[in-house]
Design a protein around this motif. Structure first.
Motif, PDB file in Angstrom:
ATOM      1  N   HIS A  45      62.323  19.355  10.220  1.00 33.68           N
ATOM      2  CA  HIS A  45      61.247  18.392  10.462  1.00 33.68           C
ATOM      3  C   HIS A  45      61.886  17.034  10.743  1.00 33.68           C
ATOM      4  CE1 HIS A  45      62.151  17.733   6.238  1.00 33.68           C
ATOM      5  NE2 HIS A  45      61.294  16.727   6.128  1.00 33.68           N
ATOM      6  N   HIS A  47      61.663  13.935   9.534  1.00 28.63           N
ATOM      7  CA  HIS A  47      61.743  12.797   8.617  1.00 28.63           C
ATOM      8  C   HIS A  47      63.156  12.259   8.680  1.00 28.63           C
ATOM      9  CE1 HIS A  47      58.051  14.034   5.991  1.00 28.63           C
ATOM     10  NE2 HIS A  47      57.721  13.324   7.047  1.00 28.63           N
ATOM     11  N   ASP A  49      65.539  11.268   6.886  1.00 26.08           N
ATOM     12  CA  ASP A  49      66.692  11.750   6.116  1.00 26.08           C
ATOM     13  C   ASP A  49      67.224  13.083   6.637  1.00 26.08           C
ATOM     14  OD1 ASP A  49      64.159  12.550   5.156  1.00 26.08           O
ATOM     15  OD2 ASP A  49      64.945  13.066   3.186  1.00 26.08           O
ATOM     16  N   HIS A  50      66.514  13.704   7.582  1.00 25.24           N
ATOM     17  CA  HIS A  50      66.975  14.971   8.161  1.00 25.24           C
ATOM     18  C   HIS A  50      67.417  14.815   9.621  1.00 25.24           C
ATOM     19  CE1 HIS A  50      65.471  17.356   4.717  1.00 25.24           C
ATOM     20  NE2 HIS A  50      64.694  16.300   4.599  1.00 25.24           N
ATOM     21  N   HIS A 124      54.050  19.517   4.358  1.00 27.89           N
ATOM     22  CA  HIS A 124      54.874  18.350   4.021  1.00 27.89           C
ATOM     23  C   HIS A 124      54.865  17.373   5.193  1.00 27.89           C
ATOM     24  CE1 HIS A 124      58.251  15.940   2.671  1.00 27.89           C
ATOM     25  NE2 HIS A 124      58.879  16.211   3.790  1.00 27.89           N
ATOM     26  N   ASP A 141      61.913  20.640   3.836  1.00 28.01           N
ATOM     27  CA  ASP A 141      61.177  20.159   2.662  1.00 28.01           C
ATOM     28  C   ASP A 141      59.878  20.944   2.445  1.00 28.01           C
ATOM     29  OD1 ASP A 141      63.188  18.360   2.469  1.00 28.01           O
ATOM     30  OD2 ASP A 141      62.006  16.595   3.007  1.00 28.01           O
TER      31      ASP A 141
HETATM   32 ZN    ZN Z   1      60.711  15.356   4.578  1.00 27.51          ZN
END
Ligand code: ZN
Length: 190
Positions: A45, A47, A49-50, A124, A141
């Motif tokens: 996904h 976000h 941090d990924h 999420h 996540d």
């Molecule tokens: Zn996430």
């Protein structure tokens, strides 16, 4: 490998002297784990941090394909949707042409005899994908064993997240789960 932002995890899948990446945090540790050519990136996904290492990675591998869905692409192109705006490192993908859109249940050939199946596991975030690769399940996540799935953001959907968790638990029977956040380094070799 575990990244400096939020202990998110990136994974390098290695087989037959080729590598694929699942999610992209710290590039240095990714480079360290690679064997042979890096063939592509599977995103769980978008976000931040990924995904925050993607621009740096693309400087080294300008033709690298990035696999995600429609909502994932939106996140890659919006520092509001990927949340990086609210932290110290606003991130927007520099190379949207590298993105390859995948649909639910779509199969990607990673290398001879090794496939990744994109399973939509929204909740999420709307664009969450769980990647099933042989006996490995990369959940991002959408399901982190022992951790409540985060559904506090505006784009979250609690009921979808619950259904996705159920689906992942089914998919994970007889397989190993590689979640999007973990306390320890992990690297798999198929
Ligand atoms: Zn996430």
């Amino acid at each position: 490998m575990v990244n400096r932002i939020f202990n998110s995890c990136s994974y390098v899948i290695v087989q037959d002297g080729k590598s694929w990446l699942v999610d992209c945090g710290d590039v240095e540790s990714i480079l360290h784990a690679l064997e042979g050519p890096l063939c592509g990136v599977l995103l769980t996904h978008a976000h931040f941090d990924h995904i925050y290492g993607l621009n740096q990675l693309l400087e080294l591998f300008p033709d690298l394909p990035i696999y995600t869905g429609e909502d994932g692409l939106k996140g890659l192109l919006s520092d509001r949707l990927n949340f990086s705006r609210y932290y110290e490192e606003p991130f927007v993908l520099n190379a949207p042409d590298n993105v390859r859109l995948v649909d639910d249940s779509q199969e990607i050939v990673l290398m001879d005899g090794l496939y990744a199946v994109a399973v939509a596991t929204p909740g999420h975030s709307p664009g969450c994908i769980t990647w099933v690769v042989d006996d490995a399940v990369f959940t991002g996540d959408s399901y982190i064993p022992g951790v409540k799935t985060v559904t506090i953001f505006p784009q979250c959907d609690k009921e979808q997240a619950r259904q996705s968790e159920q689906l992942i638990k089914e998919l994970a029977k007889g397989r190993h789960i590689y979640p999007g956040h973990a306390p320890q380094n992990e690297e798999i070799t198929n």
